[in-house]
Write a protein that holds these residues in place. Structure first.
Motif, mmCIF file in Angstrom:
data_model
loop_
_atom_site.group_PDB
_atom_site.id
_atom_site.type_symbol
_atom_site.label_atom_id
_atom_site.label_comp_id
_atom_site.label_asym_id
_atom_site.label_seq_id
_atom_site.Cartn_x
_atom_site.Cartn_y
_atom_site.Cartn_z
ATOM 1 N N ILE A 1 0.856 -1.189 0.000
ATOM 2 C CA ILE A 1 0.000 0.000 0.000
ATOM 3 C C ILE A 1 0.892 1.239 0.000
ATOM 4 N N PRO A 2 0.732 2.140 -0.963
ATOM 5 C CA PRO A 2 1.543 3.379 -0.949
ATOM 6 C C PRO A 2 1.226 4.212 0.287
ATOM 7 N N THR A 3 2.272 4.616 0.996
ATOM 8 C CA THR A 3 2.116 5.327 2.275
ATOM 9 C C THR A 3 3.049 6.521 2.307
ATOM 10 N N ALA A 4 2.509 7.673 2.662
ATOM 11 C CA ALA A 4 3.300 8.896 2.833
ATOM 12 C C ALA A 4 3.462 9.157 4.322
ATOM 13 N N ALA A 5 4.702 9.147 4.800
ATOM 14 C CA ALA A 5 4.997 9.459 6.201
ATOM 15 C C ALA A 5 5.316 10.950 6.291
ATOM 16 N N LEU A 6 4.382 11.703 6.826
ATOM 17 C CA LEU A 6 4.483 13.165 6.860
ATOM 18 C C LEU A 6 5.021 13.607 8.219
ATOM 19 N N MET A 7 6.254 14.112 8.241
ATOM 20 C CA MET A 7 6.894 14.580 9.476
ATOM 21 C C MET A 7 6.464 16.024 9.728
ATOM 22 N N LEU A 8 5.647 16.221 10.776
ATOM 23 C CA LEU A 8 5.071 17.538 11.044
ATOM 24 C C LEU A 8 5.693 18.240 12.241
ATOM 25 N N GLY A 9 6.434 17.527 13.083
ATOM 26 C CA GLY A 9 7.018 18.152 14.264
ATOM 27 C C GLY A 9 6.098 18.055 15.467
ATOM 28 N N VAL A 10 6.612 18.541 16.606
ATOM 29 C CA VAL A 10 5.892 18.390 17.869
ATOM 30 C C VAL A 10 4.843 19.472 18.087
ATOM 31 N N ASN A 11 4.703 20.402 17.167
ATOM 32 C CA ASN A 11 3.685 21.455 17.312
ATOM 33 C C ASN A 11 2.317 20.900 16.920
ATOM 34 N N VAL A 12 1.788 20.032 17.801
ATOM 35 C CA VAL A 12 0.559 19.297 17.502
ATOM 36 C C VAL A 12 -0.637 20.214 17.236
ATOM 37 N N PRO A 13 -0.830 21.339 17.964
ATOM 38 C CA PRO A 13 -2.002 22.179 17.665
ATOM 39 C C PRO A 13 -2.045 22.732 16.249
ATOM 40 N N ASP A 14 -0.889 22.775 15.560
ATOM 41 C CA ASP A 14 -0.874 23.290 14.190
ATOM 42 C C ASP A 14 -1.212 22.228 13.153
ATOM 43 N N PRO B 1 -7.648 7.244 -6.093
ATOM 44 C CA PRO B 1 -7.315 6.461 -4.892
ATOM 45 C C PRO B 1 -8.224 6.806 -3.721
ATOM 46 N N VAL B 2 -8.273 5.895 -2.780
ATOM 47 C CA VAL B 2 -8.975 6.117 -1.513
ATOM 48 C C VAL B 2 -7.915 6.462 -0.473
ATOM 49 N N VAL B 3 -7.913 7.706 -0.030
ATOM 50 C CA VAL B 3 -6.860 8.207 0.856
ATOM 51 C C VAL B 3 -7.355 8.177 2.295
ATOM 52 N N VAL B 4 -6.586 7.516 3.154
ATOM 53 C CA VAL B 4 -6.883 7.454 4.589
ATOM 54 C C VAL B 4 -5.763 8.191 5.322
ATOM 55 N N VAL C 1 -6.111 -4.682 -1.715
ATOM 56 C CA VAL C 1 -5.387 -3.721 -2.543
ATOM 57 C C VAL C 1 -5.764 -3.851 -4.015
ATOM 58 N N HIS C 2 -5.969 -5.054 -4.510
ATOM 59 C CA HIS C 2 -6.301 -5.245 -5.932
ATOM 60 C C HIS C 2 -7.685 -4.699 -6.258
ATOM 61 N N ARG C 3 -8.599 -4.742 -5.314
ATOM 62 C CA ARG C 3 -9.961 -4.270 -5.571
ATOM 63 C C ARG C 3 -10.151 -2.806 -5.190
ATOM 64 N N LEU C 4 -9.329 -2.326 -4.247
ATOM 65 C CA LEU C 4 -9.511 -0.983 -3.699
ATOM 66 C C LEU C 4 -8.169 -0.248 -3.698
ATOM 67 N N PRO C 5 -8.005 0.808 -4.514
ATOM 68 C CA PRO C 5 -6.719 1.527 -4.580
ATOM 69 C C PRO C 5 -6.499 2.409 -3.344
ATOM 70 N N LEU C 6 -6.049 1.785 -2.270
ATOM 71 C CA LEU C 6 -5.863 2.494 -1.009
ATOM 72 C C LEU C 6 -4.554 3.270 -0.988
ATOM 73 N N MET C 7 -4.534 4.317 -0.189
ATOM 74 C CA MET C 7 -3.321 5.106 0.035
ATOM 75 C C MET C 7 -3.393 5.664 1.457
ATOM 76 N N PHE C 8 -2.293 5.534 2.208
ATOM 77 C CA PHE C 8 -2.237 6.000 3.584
ATOM 78 C C PHE C 8 -1.357 7.241 3.688
#
Length: 719
Positions: free
Chosen positions: A99-112, A218-221, A245-252
């Motif tokens: 499953i294609p997955t994007a790991a987005l590093m946002l930092g510790v500023n959680v309220p933003d 794609p179906v983005v979660v 995955v073959h039936r549903l083009p998921l992306m995380f």
């Protein structure tokens, strides 16, 4: 209203809708009614509202600009994953269970993070796919809840879970509900994509193309807070999704606040191998803060200003609490609201033309407030005797003087910020960053006192006099670009002088080759110095060498460099005065540090201690008032237990504490002459246990293993 019922009870009589009157108090009327100086409240509310909207609008634009790069990268990643699925060799490009997955590093500023994910979701829906769902850990405690949130977010319908309560199941039956499984989602997705492909006219495909759709969205979660998710729930969800995955083009998309190793800690290799992970790094929160300060504080176009102490408090809260730029902006908005609410003269805190117009509309009360301003008093003291009398008595003359002072204040701001940027450009590259690495630090130093009187400034000027030609010329060119963009006669003249200095630097030829030979003569040891010498002789020789170095002839470059540094120093001394030196600076600068700390940097422990020590203030009961060092037997149990524990040491004997508590409580219930006075019964015992448990919950005491019948005291210096 009475009732004929025989039995006693509580009867509710609902008022008639006709008699019910809605009395909604608008923000404007509330502001005007309670603010200081209500006669100008309406104008101040309008100015405050306009500046508030300007902050919100420009903050959103700034947020989009700062995150544009990473959002574009994520969009490109999602498009790439979406387009690669339409090829026949999809299984070879991306393994069947990956499953294609994007790991987005946002930092510790959680309220933003919420604002970032909101922008990302909107962009994905606009340009990539309409099927986007965002998940939070607090809503997904179990796998069934996670699946339910995914299906409800995508299908926009009620999802039935097998072990729901009867009431929930009845509510689901009233509406149309679907079964909670990914099979249901796959069927719904196939129907949706077929319907959209039939509705959208397209070109006829050649017969060689297979029956698969050209490009499936794609179906983005989106997992907003990956660290907060239950690892077992996340693992099971990924394992289930890999089967579809073959039936549903998921992306995380994983929102990570700490580090990429979080994925390895939460997911074993058997699960992480099912993901095709790509890392994306967002903008640093410190860089984001620097951009916000540059946009809203270090500019003359935003009339509202902060003093050095208020700005330091907001920056300290940012660095020592949450690293949240959003909360920093909330603090700025709080200061803005408090300034317009508490300062009647803030009606002059606006653009130059509007401020001059408002100055002519000031009434006698506002003019008296101007006469009471400390900065205006200093201005009056510097005038002649006749002028002083006129300023303090003639309102029409004071209005004219106020207009002149407002023009001077706006001119000061127009010259202050370009000069500040030029000084930061020249000194930010110096060793040890004597005047600060960020322009914010230099701004705080200039707000504090005269910057040219500080030791770091003098050291920075000395270092500039030793800077190499290439570095100095590059910095001067940046300064010239800063000054060119300013529409001010003073800054234009300074820009012309700076460009003239740059031309002179360019005209320097290579005739400086004599200088190295002179330096060698000066720096080389004297020939008549004996091999063996004493300390006095060596000191004398070094002093002579120092004098010869000072008396040597300066090169043309050194002369020009010294002249440039003197020009910069003169510019600083002319325009970087602290705002307290300007008359009427109080109309623009907010200085109430205590109010900001009270609202944004509260100390709950101190408030709890005051409440437990003085319950009469919080309960508004004068009968609980006591003299210092005494206890009221009518006070709440927790207050009595708290005051008694203040008299103990590090370890508190529970039995002695209970005896003292029973003695105090008995004074309000039993006559001191009776035998039951001070004795512990079951009710007092239970009340005491509850009071101690509450103190333990609040963090004042804790159980200890040193002695079983003792508790340890945790706080000291109570009220």
């Amino acid at each position: 209203m009475s009732t004929s019922s025989v039995s006693k009870g509580c009867f509710v009589f609902k008022p008639s809708p006709k008699k019910r009157k809605k009395q909604d108090v608008s923000q404007e009327s509330y502001f005007i009614h309670d603010c200081a100086g209500p006669e100008s409240g309406q104008r101040r509310f309008k100015l405050c509202q306009d500046l508030w909207k300007q902050i919100e609008t420009e903050t959103e634009v700034l947020q989009d600009e700062l995150h544009r790069k990473i959002l574009d990268s994520l969009l490109e990643f999602s498009r790439k994953c979406s387009s690669s699925r339409c090829h026949g060799d999809w299984a070879s490009q991306m393994r069947a269970s990956e499953i294609p997955t994007a790991a987005l590093m946002l930092g510790v500023n959680v309220p933003d993070h919420d604002l970032t994910f909101s922008s990302l979701s909107d962009l994905l829906r606009q340009s990539v796919t309409p099927y986007v769902v965002s998940l939070q850990a607090k809503e997904c405690g179990a796998l069934k809840h996670l699946l339910k949130r995914v299906l409800e977010g995508l299908m926009d319908t009620v999802v039935a879970v097998d072990d729901e309560d009867e009431a929930d199941q009845a509510a689901c039956h009233v509406q149309k509900s679907v079964h909670c499984s990914l099979t249901t989602l796959c069927d719904w997705y196939i129907i949706k994509t077929k319907k959209s492909s039939n509705d959208t006219p397209g070109k006829k495909r050649p017969s060689t193309v297979t029956d698969e759709p050209e490009q499936l969205p794609p179906v983005v979660v989106i997992f907003k807070d990956l660290e907060a998710f239950n690892p077992k729930v996340l693992q099971d969800f990924i394992l289930i999704c890999s089967r579809y995955v073959h039936r549903l083009p998921l992306m995380f998309i994983f929102g990570i606040a700490t580090s990429p190793s979080t994925i390895q800690h939460m997911l074993p290799h058997s699960v992480s191998s099912l993901l095709c992970i790509q890392l994306f790094q967002s903008l640093s929160c410190t860089e984001h803060l620097a951009t916000v300060i540059d946009k809203f504080i270090l500019t003359h176009q935003f009339p509202f200003k902060l003093t050095e102490k208020v700005l330091s408090v907001l920056v300290s809260i940012f660095f020592f609490h949450d690293f949240s730029v959003r909360n920093f902006m909330k603090g700025l908005q709080l200061a803005l609201l408090e300034h317009f609410y508490a300062q009647p003269l803030s009606v002059l805190c606006c653009r130059k033309k509007a401020a001059l117009r408002h100055a002519t509309q000031l009434d006698h009360g506002d003019l008296e407030r101007i006469r009471q301003l400390p900065s205006f008093k200093r201005y009056v003291e510097g005038q002649e005797a006749e002028e002083q009398v006129t300023l303090m008595t003639d309102d029409s003359h004071l209005k004219e003087v106020c207009q002149k002072l407002i023009k001077t204040l706006h001119k000061y701001h127009k010259n202050y910020y370009p000069t500040l940027r030029c000084l930061h450009t020249l000194t930010s590259t110096l060793p040890r960053h004597l005047l600060g690495k960020q322009i914010r630090e230099l701004h705080e130093a200039c707000l504090r006192k005269n910057v040219w009187e500080q030791e770091n400034y003098q050291s920075a000027m000395k270092l500039l006099k030793m800077q190499a030609k290439d570095e100095l010329v590059v910095s001067l060119r940046r300064c010239a670009e800063i000054l060119r963009s300013v529409k001010s006669k003073t800054m234009k003249n300074a820009c012309e002088q700076l460009e003239e200095l740059l031309c002179r630097f360019q005209q320097l030829d290579a005739a400086v080759d004599v200088a190295p030979s002179e330096d060698e003569c000066v720096l080389s040891p004297p020939k008549n110095l004996p091999k063996k010498t004493d300390l006095f002789q060596l000191q004398k020789t070094l002093l002579e060498m120092n004098e010869s170095r000072r008396s040597k002839k300066l090169s043309p470059f050194e002369i020009l460099r010294n002249e440039t540094v003197e020009f910069v120093d003169g510019l600083v001394r002319s325009h970087l005065w602290p705002p307290e030196s300007q008359p009427l600076h109080e109309v623009c600068y907010y200085s109430s540090v205590a109010t900001v700390k009270h609202h944004l940097n509260a100390s709950p422990r101190t408030s709890i201690q005051v409440a437990l020590s003085n319950p009469d203030h919080y309960l508004e009961n004068d009968s609980l008032k006591t003299e210092d060092g005494t206890l009221s037997s009518a006070a709440p149990d927790i207050c009595i237990a708290y005051k008694l524990h203040l008299e103990c040491g590090r370890l508190i004997n529970l039995y002695d504490w209970l005896e003292a508590y029973a003695t105090v409580v008995s004074a309000a219930e039993v006559d001191p002459d009776q035998d039951a006075f001070g004795k512990v019964d079951e009710v007092k015992h239970a009340r005491f246990i509850r009071a101690v448990s509450e103190l333990e919950f609040l963090g004042f005491v804790k159980s200890t293993k040193q002695k079983t019948d003792h508790v340890a005291r945790l706080t000291w210096g109570g009220c």
